[in-house]
Each structure stands twice: as C-alpha cells, then as structure tokens.
Design a protein around this motif. Sequence first.
Motif, mmCIF file in Angstrom:
data_model
loop_
_atom_site.group_PDB
_atom_site.id
_atom_site.type_symbol
_atom_site.label_atom_id
_atom_site.label_comp_id
_atom_site.label_asym_id
_atom_site.label_seq_id
_atom_site.Cartn_x
_atom_site.Cartn_y
_atom_site.Cartn_z
ATOM 1 N N GLN A 181 42.614 41.300 33.813
ATOM 2 C CA GLN A 181 43.199 42.603 34.139
ATOM 3 C C GLN A 181 43.974 43.142 32.938
ATOM 4 O OE1 GLN A 181 45.396 42.168 37.815
ATOM 5 N NE2 GLN A 181 43.646 41.243 38.863
ATOM 6 N N GLY A 182 43.670 44.381 32.594
ATOM 7 C CA GLY A 182 44.264 44.993 31.403
ATOM 8 C C GLY A 182 43.375 44.872 30.180
ATOM 9 N N GLU A 183 42.357 43.996 30.242
ATOM 10 C CA GLU A 183 41.421 43.842 29.135
ATOM 11 C C GLU A 183 40.380 44.961 29.175
ATOM 12 O OE1 GLU A 183 41.512 41.571 26.684
ATOM 13 O OE2 GLU A 183 43.366 40.714 27.496
ATOM 14 N N LYS A 184 39.618 45.063 28.071
ATOM 15 C CA LYS A 184 38.530 46.036 27.990
ATOM 16 C C LYS A 184 37.242 45.341 27.555
ATOM 17 C CE LYS A 184 41.121 50.285 27.021
ATOM 18 N NZ LYS A 184 41.247 51.451 26.105
ATOM 19 N N PHE A 185 36.151 45.744 28.156
ATOM 20 C CA PHE A 185 34.825 45.237 27.792
ATOM 21 C C PHE A 185 33.954 46.434 27.436
ATOM 22 C CE2 PHE A 185 36.583 42.111 30.728
ATOM 23 C CZ PHE A 185 36.368 40.922 30.032
ATOM 24 N N GLY A 186 33.641 46.546 26.148
ATOM 25 C CA GLY A 186 32.864 47.696 25.712
ATOM 26 C C GLY A 186 33.574 49.001 26.006
ATOM 27 N N LYS A 187 34.887 49.037 25.769
ATOM 28 C CA LYS A 187 35.746 50.203 26.002
ATOM 29 C C LYS A 187 35.937 50.531 27.484
ATOM 30 C CE LYS A 187 34.600 52.411 21.569
ATOM 31 N NZ LYS A 187 34.117 53.649 20.893
ATOM 32 N N ILE A 188 35.479 49.627 28.358
ATOM 33 C CA ILE A 188 35.646 49.839 29.796
ATOM 34 C C ILE A 188 36.800 48.962 30.267
ATOM 35 C CG2 ILE A 188 34.535 49.742 32.059
ATOM 36 C CD1 ILE A 188 31.842 49.831 30.585
ATOM 37 N N PRO A 189 37.868 49.548 30.817
ATOM 38 C CA PRO A 189 39.051 48.748 31.192
ATOM 39 C C PRO A 189 38.870 48.040 32.532
ATOM 40 C CG PRO A 189 39.417 51.057 31.716
ATOM 41 C CD PRO A 189 38.079 50.987 31.025
ATOM 42 N N VAL A 190 39.552 46.911 32.661
ATOM 43 C CA VAL A 190 39.672 46.237 33.958
ATOM 44 C C VAL A 190 40.967 46.754 34.574
ATOM 45 C CG1 VAL A 190 39.814 44.037 35.172
ATOM 46 C CG2 VAL A 190 38.477 44.206 33.065
ATOM 47 N N LEU A 191 40.850 47.633 35.556
ATOM 48 C CA LEU A 191 42.015 48.366 36.060
ATOM 49 C C LEU A 191 42.859 47.577 37.039
ATOM 50 C CD1 LEU A 191 40.658 52.012 36.505
ATOM 51 C CD2 LEU A 191 41.900 51.000 34.579
ATOM 52 N N GLY A 192 42.257 46.618 37.733
ATOM 53 C CA GLY A 192 43.042 45.873 38.693
ATOM 54 C C GLY A 192 42.193 44.923 39.492
ATOM 55 N N SER A 193 42.739 44.449 40.616
ATOM 56 C CA SER A 193 42.026 43.489 41.449
ATOM 57 C C SER A 193 40.988 44.208 42.297
ATOM 58 C CB SER A 193 43.014 42.745 42.348
ATOM 59 O OG SER A 193 43.560 43.630 43.318
ATOM 60 N N THR A 194 40.162 43.417 42.953
ATOM 61 C CA THR A 194 39.104 43.994 43.778
ATOM 62 C C THR A 194 39.661 44.766 44.959
ATOM 63 O OG1 THR A 194 38.951 41.911 45.013
ATOM 64 C CG2 THR A 194 37.456 42.194 43.146
ATOM 65 N N LEU A 195 40.856 44.420 45.405
ATOM 66 C CA LEU A 195 41.448 45.116 46.552
ATOM 67 C C LEU A 195 41.868 46.539 46.195
ATOM 68 C CD1 LEU A 195 43.640 42.248 48.059
ATOM 69 C CD2 LEU A 195 41.390 43.029 48.818
ATOM 70 N N GLU A 196 42.093 46.814 44.896
ATOM 71 C CA GLU A 196 42.552 48.131 44.471
ATOM 72 C C GLU A 196 41.427 49.146 44.349
ATOM 73 O OE1 GLU A 196 45.518 48.014 41.224
ATOM 74 O OE2 GLU A 196 45.387 45.841 41.423
ATOM 75 N N ILE A 197 40.183 48.667 44.448
ATOM 76 C CA ILE A 197 39.071 49.594 44.271
ATOM 77 C C ILE A 197 38.980 50.594 45.413
ATOM 78 C CG2 ILE A 197 37.286 48.230 45.444
ATOM 79 C CD1 ILE A 197 35.408 49.007 43.120
ATOM 80 N N ALA A 198 39.449 50.191 46.596
ATOM 81 C CA ALA A 198 39.400 51.094 47.746
ATOM 82 C C ALA A 198 40.250 52.335 47.495
ATOM 83 C CB ALA A 198 39.862 50.368 49.004
#
Length: 462
Positions: A181-198
């Motif tokens: 969380q907080g990292e980026k893969f190919g300029k795409i950020p990991v915004l949070g946990s799976t529960l936050e996607i809702a």
Amino acid sequence: MQQTRIHTDRSNIVWFHRFTDVLIPIFSLVAITQLFSEQWHDRYLIMGILGGLLFIFSAQFVGIYVNWRGRSLFSSFKLILSAWLLTWVSLIAIAFLAKDAQNFSRIIIVEWALLTPALLMGYRLILRLFLGNIRASGKNHSRVAILGAGQIGLNIAETFQSNPWLGYKVVAFFDDNPELQGEKFGKIPVLGSTLEIANAAKNGDIDEVFICLPLRAEQQIKHILTELTDSTVIVKFIPDLFNFDLMHAKWVDVNGIPVISVFDTPLSSKTSALLKRIEDIILSSIILTLISPIMFVLAIGVKLTSPGPVFYKQTRIGWNGKEFSMLKFRSMPVDVEKSGVQWGSAKNKTNTKFGQFIRATSLDELPQFLNVLKGDMSIVGPRPERDVFVEQFRKEIPRYMQKHMVKAGITGWAQINGWRGDTSLEKRVEFDLHYINNWSIWLDLKIIFLTVFKGFINKNAY
C-alpha cells in the motif's frame, strides 16, 4: 447502460470486420485485373465473392472474430494468414473439381493471393491505430481498478497499458498487503486495502473492477462482491491459476456454461484433425514425388554397404498410445540390437559408414513420409518412442503421455529448437506440449520451413 454500450460497440466492430473481410478479396481482385489489363469476366466475380465468403467462414473457424480486443497484432496477422490459407486451399480444390482453372490468368491469381492478405492485415493495422489514438487521447475508455497486486493483477495491468486501443485505463490497485500500500507499479498506485474499493466504486471514481485474487480467498471475494452490489460498476473476475498446472488451460463454453479446458488440443476438433490430415496427404505426396530419386539412391547405398533389408522397422507408440511400425533407412548392421536397446545411447550405436552419414543428416528418416501418407504419422508432431521406453517415461516425467494426444511426427517444435537425440527428455516434452496446446496450420508450416534449415543437420543427430 455502460456495459450494454461497450458490448454493442464490440459487436458492431466485429460485424464491420466481417463486412470488410468480404469486400477486400473482391476489390483486390478487381484492382489486380485492372493493373495487369486483364479482361474482367463473371468467373473473376464469382471467385472474388466466393473468396470473401470462404474467408469469413475460415476466419470464424480459426478465431479471428473471438476475443480480438486482447490479441496482439502479430497473433492477429498469424490468424489472418491461416484463414487465408484455408480459403486458398478451398478455392484451389473447387477450381480443380470444376475443371475451370484454365479460364484464369495464373499471374492474376498469384498476385491476388499475395495482395489480399496484405490488405486484410493493413486494414486491421490502420483500424487499430485509429482506435488506439482515440482511446489514448482519453476518449471512450473505462477507468479500471484491479483488486490484487499479485502476478495476475500485474499482468492484466501491463496488458492494458501496452494496448491503449483496448480502451482500459488502470487507475489503481487495491491489495491487503500493507507493504504494498502506497507503492506504485508502472505508475499505478496501490491506494488501499480490498475493503476500500467499494467506496471508490460508490463515489464514481472507477467504471470497472477486475478481481485478481487467489482462489483460496473465497470468503473475501464473496464479501467484496456483496459490497460492490451497492454500486453500478462492472465487475470481472480473473481466477489466479498460477498455483495449479493450468497455465495452458483454455476457457470454453458448453451451452452457456463457462468451462476450463485443462488438458486439450485444437486437434481434438474433428474439423481441425481433418484439415491436418488433408495437409499431411497433400504435402507428403508432393514431398515423396520430389525426393523419390534421392530415396532410390539412398536405398542403393544401404544395400551396397551392408547386407540385409533396405528399410528398418521399429515399433513405436503414436496417437492415443497405439503401436505402429515406423520406417527408416537401415543405418546399422542386421541384428545389432538383438541383445536389447537402451535409450540415450545414440552416440554409441554401431552404424555402418553409410549409415552414420544418413543418420547425421537425418536422411534415414525420409521413408517416414510413407508412414504419413498411410496415416500412422503426421509430418509435424512429437517424435515417437518405443513402447518399452514409453512405459518407463510415463512414470518418471509428468504429463509425458499427453504427447500422444496427437499423431507422432517426422519433425516437431522440439526438434527445430535443438531438443533431439541425447538431450533432455523433460525439455523435449515441454516443447511437444507447447505445440499440442497451440497447434495451427500456420505453426505446422513454420516448423516445416525451419526444419529445412535447422532440422536435418544438427549436432544432436547421430
């Protein structure tokens, strides 16, 4: 509404492809006749229309119109060439049966055969570039969030980034691993946990969600799906199959039910098997005609250099584990193997001087084209082994028996890549299974072509 629109757009483009694929062979034939000042007559019109119709049927058969959005340009070109080859063979057969070939200019026919696939590929390239420019400019694309930053999630993100014409823009990853969380893969950020996607879905920040979690996360997936029902996003599930030996599995549809085909081959289709058989009959007949003088000379050479029969018959295991007698020019003295055989001893076999030459150049294999014509073998396929070795290897090498899902071949994907003779049997099976999983007429022709340059004389041939 958005899902319906996307589905309609794709359906419209597929029908546009079909319409264009019918017209291109007709108009290319008109252009060729005009270029060479050939008189246009109704037979050319019939051939053009028939060519267009046969091409869309062949294209449907090889899968050009199925899942085209996720396919690479090179793969699309291969499918187009395969479909056009089927069309071309069908047209030749029709002309032969109708006894009407003399009414066509050979120059026109050859030029038409070369120009048409070039136009079919060029049109698709232009369309892809056009769609790519539209979507790369930010128009007509879907904002995608990927649930799970594992291997599957990273692969799907890379696919979308490498193919902007697909119309997907990955805006975020969501993963429960706190280190990500907080990292980026190919300029795409990991915004949070799976529960936050809702929350992101309910706020309208994303249009589609791709769930890329392992199968063991069943309860978590159910919970997320329940949460996402309170939004209007499109949800797609990509199962993580890396923990299973399913990397070559394919999705099939059985009366509307999605099924994973784990161990299968395109040649399990009767139509594909028939096409390969026609390919074998035509090519083996032509090759035997061309090499008959060479075989006659080799037969004399075998007879003059060693007493005994010209041919050597070996019991081998082929399609569905059935035995057949494989023919070779005899390279060893008679009864040299009466005390038994041992796999992996090719260097130590007792060959005649002439036999050593024909083994090193693979000329001893030429009589196997008779096996192909008879139907025991195919020109391209896994090399067959003796029954005693098959019983041994099937216990030692995983998936070994799956190489017998197709007919044995004179040459194969393993052979042109150097896995022959006393080399790793595991690697040979790996390459054989790749061929079985990815068979196409185009792949057969590629292997046959490369065999001419790489398959006859090889450092591992004895």
